[in-house]
Design an enzyme around this catalytic site. Structure first.
Site, mmCIF file in Angstrom:
data_model
loop_
_atom_site.group_PDB
_atom_site.id
_atom_site.type_symbol
_atom_site.label_atom_id
_atom_site.label_comp_id
_atom_site.label_asym_id
_atom_site.label_seq_id
_atom_site.Cartn_x
_atom_site.Cartn_y
_atom_site.Cartn_z
ATOM 1 N N THR A 13 42.683 91.293 55.066
ATOM 2 C CA THR A 13 41.690 91.921 54.223
ATOM 3 C C THR A 13 40.793 92.982 54.780
ATOM 4 O O THR A 13 40.643 93.141 55.985
ATOM 5 C CB THR A 13 40.821 90.854 53.558
ATOM 6 N N GLY A 167 43.579 101.021 52.778
ATOM 7 C CA GLY A 167 44.896 100.516 52.406
ATOM 8 C C GLY A 167 46.026 101.457 52.785
ATOM 9 O O GLY A 167 47.144 101.024 53.041
ATOM 10 N N CYS A 170 45.749 100.801 57.069
ATOM 11 C CA CYS A 170 45.851 99.452 57.633
ATOM 12 C C CYS A 170 46.963 98.663 56.939
ATOM 13 O O CYS A 170 46.934 98.489 55.722
ATOM 14 C CB CYS A 170 44.512 98.723 57.472
ATOM 15 N N THR A 173 45.926 95.634 54.635
ATOM 16 C CA THR A 173 45.068 95.917 53.487
ATOM 17 C C THR A 173 45.922 96.540 52.394
ATOM 18 O O THR A 173 46.687 97.463 52.660
ATOM 19 C CB THR A 173 43.936 96.892 53.889
#
EC number: 3.4.25.2
Length: 185
Positions: A13, A167, A170, A173
């Site tokens: 996350t 996102g 990573c 994510t």
């Protein structure tokens, strides 16, 4: 891989909080990864606490985070309308309690007046620039949000765009964004 977990490390996350224009927005992505596998893409890691007056988001081991969220709820009942005090008391317990000391998670919490990051090291940090982020993509989201704070974008737009950028960079994510908003002081 650890000796206790044959699947490898749980990565999970990105959570960001943005405070701008009379709003405080907390946003998180929905991905939970175990090793190199995406286990879930629509996890809800941002939620309301304390009758909806506090928003909280977590990164790290899910069971540990839920334990900490439950403990924070108890502290908020003990110290109503005092998020800072509740957070400090939770951080003290987290650092000194033999069981809690081993929990692997971080939390962001916010109410109308304050945003805080709470860590297992006993840290309770208040951001100075209206935004803070945690988790595997936290640095990317934080940098993106800081760059967007001087634009005409709203707090929600900044939080959403910062998570999109995280996102894109990573691998832990995703783009499944959950947002919670409060009116700020």
């Amino acid at each position: 891989m650890s000796e206790h977990n044959p699947y490898g490390t749980m990565h999970a996350t990105t959570i960001i909080t943005v405070r701008k224009g009379g709003k405080v927005v907390m946003a998180g992505d929905g991905q939970v990864s175990l090793g190199q596998t995406v286990m879930k893409g629509n996890a809800r890691k941002v939620r309301r606490l304390s009758k909806g007056d506090v928003i909280a988001g977590f990164a790290g081991a899910t069971a540990d985070a839920f334990t900490l969220l439950e403990r924070l709820e108890v502290k908020l009942e003990q110290y109503p309308d005092q998020l800072m005090r509740a957070a400090v008391e939770l951080a003290k317990d987290w650092r000194t309690n033999k069981y809690l000391r081993n929990l692997e998670a971080m939390m962001l919490v916010a109410d109308r007046s304050v945003t805080l990051a709470i860590t297992g090291n006993g840290d309770v940090l208040e951001p100075e620039h209206g935004t803070i982020a945690i988790g595997s993509g936290g640095n990317y989201a934080f940098a993106a949000a800081r760059a967007l704070m001087d634009t005409d974008r709203s707090a929600e737009e900044i939080a959403r765009r910062a998570l999109e950028i995280a996102g894109d960079i990573c691998v832990y994510t995703n783009h499944n964004v959950v947002l919670e908003t409060l009116d700020a002081e």
